[in-house]
Motif scaffolding. Structure first.
Motif, short mmCIF file in Angstrom:
data_model
loop_
_atom_site.label_atom_id
_atom_site.label_comp_id
_atom_site.label_asym_id
_atom_site.label_seq_id
_atom_site.Cartn_x
_atom_site.Cartn_y
_atom_site.Cartn_z
N ASP A 1 -30.42 -8.85 9.01
CA ASP A 1 -31.24 -8.13 8.49
C ASP A 1 -31.25 -6.66 9.25
O ASP A 1 -31.44 -5.57 8.94
CB ASP A 1 -32.49 -8.44 8.08
CG ASP A 1 -32.50 -9.63 6.99
OD1 ASP A 1 -31.42 -9.71 6.32
OD2 ASP A 1 -33.45 -10.44 6.85
N SER B 1 -24.68 -6.05 4.33
CA SER B 1 -25.48 -6.89 3.70
C SER B 1 -26.23 -6.26 2.74
O SER B 1 -26.21 -4.90 2.85
CB SER B 1 -26.58 -7.69 4.53
OG SER B 1 -27.43 -7.02 5.05
N ASP B 2 -26.35 -6.75 1.42
CA ASP B 2 -27.09 -6.15 0.40
C ASP B 2 -28.23 -7.06 -0.18
O ASP B 2 -27.97 -8.10 -0.35
CB ASP B 2 -25.92 -6.06 -0.77
CG ASP B 2 -26.18 -5.23 -1.90
OD1 ASP B 2 -25.38 -5.17 -2.62
OD2 ASP B 2 -27.13 -5.10 -2.12
N ASP B 3 -29.32 -6.28 -0.13
CA ASP B 3 -30.50 -7.11 -0.64
C ASP B 3 -30.77 -7.18 -2.19
O ASP B 3 -31.60 -7.58 -2.98
CB ASP B 3 -31.79 -6.60 0.02
CG ASP B 3 -31.53 -6.77 1.47
OD1 ASP B 3 -32.06 -6.04 2.20
OD2 ASP B 3 -31.37 -7.92 2.04
N ARG C 1 -28.97 -15.65 3.06
CA ARG C 1 -28.95 -14.26 2.70
C ARG C 1 -27.87 -13.92 2.01
O ARG C 1 -26.51 -14.53 2.05
CB ARG C 1 -28.91 -13.35 4.03
CG ARG C 1 -30.00 -13.39 4.70
CD ARG C 1 -31.04 -12.82 4.43
NE ARG C 1 -32.07 -12.56 5.60
CZ ARG C 1 -33.14 -13.64 5.99
NH1 ARG C 1 -32.58 -14.92 5.67
NH2 ARG C 1 -33.73 -13.43 7.10
N ARG C 2 -27.74 -12.79 1.24
CA ARG C 2 -26.49 -11.89 0.81
C ARG C 2 -25.86 -11.16 2.11
O ARG C 2 -26.73 -10.36 2.65
CB ARG C 2 -26.74 -10.99 -0.24
CG ARG C 2 -25.70 -9.90 -0.39
CD ARG C 2 -24.50 -10.37 -1.16
NE ARG C 2 -23.23 -9.57 -1.32
CZ ARG C 2 -23.10 -8.75 -2.25
NH1 ARG C 2 -24.07 -8.64 -3.28
NH2 ARG C 2 -22.00 -7.90 -2.25
N VAL C 3 -24.75 -11.68 2.58
CA VAL C 3 -24.00 -10.98 3.64
C VAL C 3 -22.72 -11.01 3.49
O VAL C 3 -22.12 -12.02 3.19
CB VAL C 3 -24.36 -11.64 4.97
CG1 VAL C 3 -23.62 -10.96 6.15
CG2 VAL C 3 -25.94 -11.75 5.30
N ASP C 4 -22.03 -9.85 3.51
CA ASP C 4 -20.63 -9.48 3.09
C ASP C 4 -19.86 -9.88 4.49
O ASP C 4 -20.24 -9.10 5.55
CB ASP C 4 -20.35 -8.32 2.42
CG ASP C 4 -20.97 -8.20 1.11
OD1 ASP C 4 -20.81 -9.14 0.44
OD2 ASP C 4 -21.43 -7.29 0.52
#
Ligand SMILES: NC(=O)c1ccc[n+]([C@@H]2O[C@H](COP(=O)([O-])OP(=O)(O)OC[C@H]3O[C@@H](n4cnc5c(N)ncnc54)[C@H](OP(=O)(O)O)[C@@H]3O)[C@@H](O)[C@H]2O)c1
Length: 178
Positions: free
Chosen positions: A125, A175-177, A150-153
């Motif tokens: 984050d 990442s994209d929340d 988490r969303r983590v690319d």
């Protein structure tokens, strides 16, 4: 200097059972001299960070001994007894502050976020996680401590088989929340 989250996981994305057991992992076959194995990884590490559950697992598993040579930051809001020897620093500072302290202590070597998954997510984050390494064990756990909630690319940068394990090394690509 890079910051790695290096861990083993069940195929369905858990790093421990709900009871914090790793019996499903420690029974697996791995070649310690094989690809992406621990001895080669830890040789490049200058400082560690982990959450209190992981610390307490290590202390139970090693019967109170602390074998890491590197300075280690343990995140907790509680007063936890320190091991008799070793450089263990308990903290509830912001991960940015701790990352700066780890970097200064690591003398040019890389940093290892040992786990758990949410702590690795806190570093992600803050934009402070560079790589995720996962050794996937051939087991489904169904529930437990999550790998990285988490969303983590990620970008896959290396892949290997080490006996029972399917090993992936990924670069954190944002990442994209949403
Ligand atoms: N498969 C593997 O290779 C592998 C690798 C690593 C860990 N593990 C296992 O996975 C499990 C992980 O447990 P877990 O999900 O509970 O995660 P954890 O990160 O080990 O522990 C979570 C605890 O750390 C403390 N914490 C986290 N972030 C904090 C912050 N910013 N400030 C202050 N304290 C913070 C909190 O505890 P307090 O209540 O103390 O405040 C929190 O409840 C453990 O059983 C561990 O042994 C497995």
């Amino acid at each position: 200097m890079a910051t790695h989250y290096y861990t083993a996981s069940s195929l369905d994305g858990f790093i421990a059972t709900p009871e914090h057991s790793l019996d499903w992992l420690l029974s697996q076959d791995i070649d310690e001299n094989g690809p992406m194995a621990y001895p080669g990884f830890i040789a490049g590490i200058g400082a560690l960070a982990m959450g209190s559950s992981t610390f307490e697992w290590v202390m139970r598993h090693e019967e109170g001994r602390w074998d890491y040579a590197q300075p280690t930051w343990v995140f907790t809001h509680r007063d936890i007894p320190a091991p008799a020897r070793g450089d263990v620093r308990f903290t509830h500072e912001d991960v940015r502050q701790v990352h700066a302290e780890m970097t200064a202590a690591a003398e040019g070597k890389d940093l290892w976020i040992v786990g758990g998954g949410d702590l690795a997510g806190q570093f992600a984050d803050a934009g402070l996680l560079d790589e995720v390494w996962v050794q996937y064990a051939p087991v489904m756990l169904g529930s437990g401590a999550p790998l990285l909630p988490r969303r983590v690319d990620l970008e896959l940068i290396d892949v290997a088989r080490n006996r029972s394990f399917m090993c992936g090394r990924y670069r954190v690509g944002g990442s994209d929340d949403l």
